[in-house]
Design an enzyme around this catalytic site. Structure first.
Site, PDB file in Angstrom:
ATOM      1  N   PHE A  35     -49.402 -31.673  -3.099  1.00  0.00           N
ATOM      2  CA  PHE A  35     -50.220 -32.886  -3.178  1.00  0.00           C
ATOM      3  C   PHE A  35     -51.335 -32.736  -4.231  1.00  0.00           C
ATOM      4  O   PHE A  35     -51.380 -33.486  -5.219  1.00  0.00           O
ATOM      5  CB  PHE A  35     -50.768 -33.179  -1.774  1.00  0.00           C
ATOM      6  CG  PHE A  35     -51.967 -34.054  -1.732  1.00  0.00           C
ATOM      7  CD1 PHE A  35     -51.956 -35.298  -2.341  1.00  0.00           C
ATOM      8  CD2 PHE A  35     -53.122 -33.634  -1.068  1.00  0.00           C
ATOM      9  CE1 PHE A  35     -53.083 -36.110  -2.296  1.00  0.00           C
ATOM     10  CE2 PHE A  35     -54.237 -34.438  -1.021  1.00  0.00           C
ATOM     11  CZ  PHE A  35     -54.226 -35.672  -1.636  1.00  0.00           C
ATOM     12  N   ASP A  55     -43.565 -23.629  -8.175  1.00  0.00           N
ATOM     13  CA  ASP A  55     -43.654 -24.089  -6.780  1.00  0.00           C
ATOM     14  C   ASP A  55     -42.372 -23.703  -6.062  1.00  0.00           C
ATOM     15  O   ASP A  55     -41.280 -23.816  -6.627  1.00  0.00           O
ATOM     16  CB  ASP A  55     -43.831 -25.619  -6.754  1.00  0.00           C
ATOM     17  CG  ASP A  55     -44.416 -26.101  -5.439  1.00  0.00           C
ATOM     18  OD1 ASP A  55     -45.524 -26.673  -5.470  1.00  0.00           O
ATOM     19  OD2 ASP A  55     -43.780 -25.912  -4.383  1.00  0.00           O
ATOM     20  N   LEU A 100     -52.963 -22.724  -6.632  1.00  0.00           N
ATOM     21  CA  LEU A 100     -53.041 -23.647  -5.503  1.00  0.00           C
ATOM     22  C   LEU A 100     -51.951 -23.384  -4.467  1.00  0.00           C
ATOM     23  O   LEU A 100     -51.951 -24.012  -3.409  1.00  0.00           O
ATOM     24  CB  LEU A 100     -52.923 -25.108  -6.009  1.00  0.00           C
ATOM     25  CG  LEU A 100     -54.211 -25.811  -6.427  1.00  0.00           C
ATOM     26  CD1 LEU A 100     -55.005 -25.049  -7.454  1.00  0.00           C
ATOM     27  CD2 LEU A 100     -53.913 -27.223  -6.939  1.00  0.00           C
ATOM     28  N   TYR A 173     -56.069 -18.976   9.056  1.00  0.00           N
ATOM     29  CA  TYR A 173     -56.075 -19.664   7.766  1.00  0.00           C
ATOM     30  C   TYR A 173     -57.381 -19.388   7.021  1.00  0.00           C
ATOM     31  O   TYR A 173     -57.381 -18.973   5.857  1.00  0.00           O
ATOM     32  CB  TYR A 173     -55.866 -21.163   7.989  1.00  0.00           C
ATOM     33  CG  TYR A 173     -55.890 -21.977   6.730  1.00  0.00           C
ATOM     34  CD1 TYR A 173     -54.957 -21.758   5.718  1.00  0.00           C
ATOM     35  CD2 TYR A 173     -56.834 -22.966   6.532  1.00  0.00           C
ATOM     36  CE1 TYR A 173     -54.973 -22.502   4.554  1.00  0.00           C
ATOM     37  CE2 TYR A 173     -56.864 -23.720   5.368  1.00  0.00           C
ATOM     38  CZ  TYR A 173     -55.931 -23.487   4.388  1.00  0.00           C
ATOM     39  OH  TYR A 173     -55.956 -24.225   3.236  1.00  0.00           O
ATOM     40  N   LYS A 177     -57.861 -17.113   3.580  1.00  0.00           N
ATOM     41  CA  LYS A 177     -58.493 -17.662   2.376  1.00  0.00           C
ATOM     42  C   LYS A 177     -59.755 -16.880   2.016  1.00  0.00           C
ATOM     43  O   LYS A 177     -60.122 -16.760   0.844  1.00  0.00           O
ATOM     44  CB  LYS A 177     -58.810 -19.143   2.584  1.00  0.00           C
ATOM     45  CG  LYS A 177     -57.579 -20.030   2.530  1.00  0.00           C
ATOM     46  CD  LYS A 177     -57.067 -20.101   1.106  1.00  0.00           C
ATOM     47  CE  LYS A 177     -55.916 -21.046   0.960  1.00  0.00           C
ATOM     48  NZ  LYS A 177     -55.504 -21.163  -0.455  1.00  0.00           N
TER      49      LYS A 177
END
Ligand code: UDP
Length: 349
Positions: A35, A55, A100, A173, A177
């Site tokens: 996205f 990707d 990303l 998560y 990160k």
């Protein structure tokens, strides 16, 4: 030209991305079919740069970049960032890396903690190691989730972080990160690899899917279908939603700003809304007859699930180098998402 395929009455999200200052960059976007990554690809191409996308299509979708096929300066490879020969080749071809690629979405993270941790920690480790060999600048996409349960809003980048117990899978998560952030900053400190870290606050806009739990695409889909709008918990928890166009402009500008190297920036929108109020706004704006229902967290996610009560960014730090200012408010975001999901539904019929 990406503009050709943007089928919407609104200005395209990438409009206004800073144009290249000197010679165009060749940007590698890992997760470029996702996205945010696909909007970033649009923005960079529109600003005159070349874009290489890598990707693995785990949560990304080829439809997000299908309109870019044949665009001058655009190419893509389907594969994982952990395919080191492929990654090394693509980094070699690039001037800058936007990393990303990650496991995203609270629902997915709670359901697949092993994959989340491995993908986010190992993937970033590999990207940084290879970028360092060629000293390619790297932008690391982190998350506002790292602020955890802190009630000290608005969140400043130098604030203490308040995560829950490791038995609560959600916090894997944020933790994964955070390791990415520490590692990137370590590469800068110890090896002089130029890095910049962005903590994204609930980025939303066209192309976001509700499949991984994100609230706005879910509420809009439910409202358009006339299905119950599902508020998890009591709905008093808040978020500040950021338009994807504002996010990608900030990312492009930060990468071009020498003062941003070695820094961590919030990228968000200061407009806070409770999830209950969001449900009501979606219902009103779609003219839907859907009932608004509440679902306890342990049914929505898992037993013992802990949510973040509030999430609001302090934007003073990012304002300084690049004059960052969000341009689309919540009503504007919802107008755009409703328009794009309505168009997609009409096309599917
Ligand atoms: N949420 C909700 N209904 C949904 C999906 C999410 O009430 O169908 C809530 C979720 O519990 C959280 C907020 O909306 O409090 C934002 O959820 P999302 O997964 O979009 O992002 P988060 O901020 O949790 O990463």
């Amino acid at each position: 030209n990406p503009c050709v395929c943007y089928n919407s009455p609104f200005p395209p999200p990438w409009q206004g991305a800073p144009r290249t200052t000197s010679s165009p960059m060749r940007a590698l976007i890992t997760g470029g079919a996702g996205f945010v990554g696909s909007h970033l690809a649009d923005a960079l191409l529109a600003a005159g740069h070349d874009v290489l996308v890598l990707d693995d299509l785990s949560t990304g979708a080829i439809e997000n970049i299908a309109h870019l096929r044949g665009t001058r300066g655009f190419s893509y490879r389907i594969g994982s960032v952990t395919d080191e020969p492929l990654l090394a080749e693509m980094i070699d071809d690039a001037d800058v890396v936007y990393h990303l690629a990650a496991a995203v979405g609270v629902k997915k993270i709670v359901e697949e903690p092993v994959n989340t941790i491995e993908c986010n920690v190992h993937g970033t480790e590999v990207v940084l190691r290879h970028a360092n060999k060629k000293k390619r600048p790297v932008l690391i996409a982190s998350t506002s989730e790292v602020y955890g349960k802190s009630a000290d809003v608005p969140f400043r980048e130098d604030a203490d972080l308040v995560l829950g117990a490791s038995t609560r899978h959600r916090w894997a998560y944020a933790c994964s990160k955070l390791i990415d952030e520490f590692l990137a900053l370590a590469y800068w400190k110890e090896r002089k690899l130029p890095v910049v870290i962005v903590r994204l606050f609930n980025t939303v806009g066209p192309r976001q899917t509700g499949r991984y739990g994100m609230v706005i695409p879910n509420f809009v889909r439910q409202a358009l279908e006339g299905a119950p709008i599902t508020v998890f918990g009591d709905g008093t928890q808040s978020r500040s939603f950021t338009y994807v166009g504002d996010v990608v402009r900030a990312l492009v500008a930060l990468v071009q700003h020498p003062g941003a190297v070695g820094e961590v920036y919030n990228v968000g929108n200061g407009q806070e809304v409770t999830i209950r109020a969001l449900a009501e706004q979606v219902k009103a704006m779609t003219g839907s007859s859907s009932p608004i229902v509440t679902i306890p967290y342990d049914q929505a996610y898992e037993a013992g699930f802990e949510d973040m009560p509030r999430r609001v960014p302090d934007l003073a730090k990012i304002r300084a180098p690049i004059g960052y200012q969000p341009t689309v408010d919540l009503e504007g975001i919802l107008t755009r998402v409703i328009a794009s999901m309505s168009t997609a539904r009409a096309g599917a019929r």
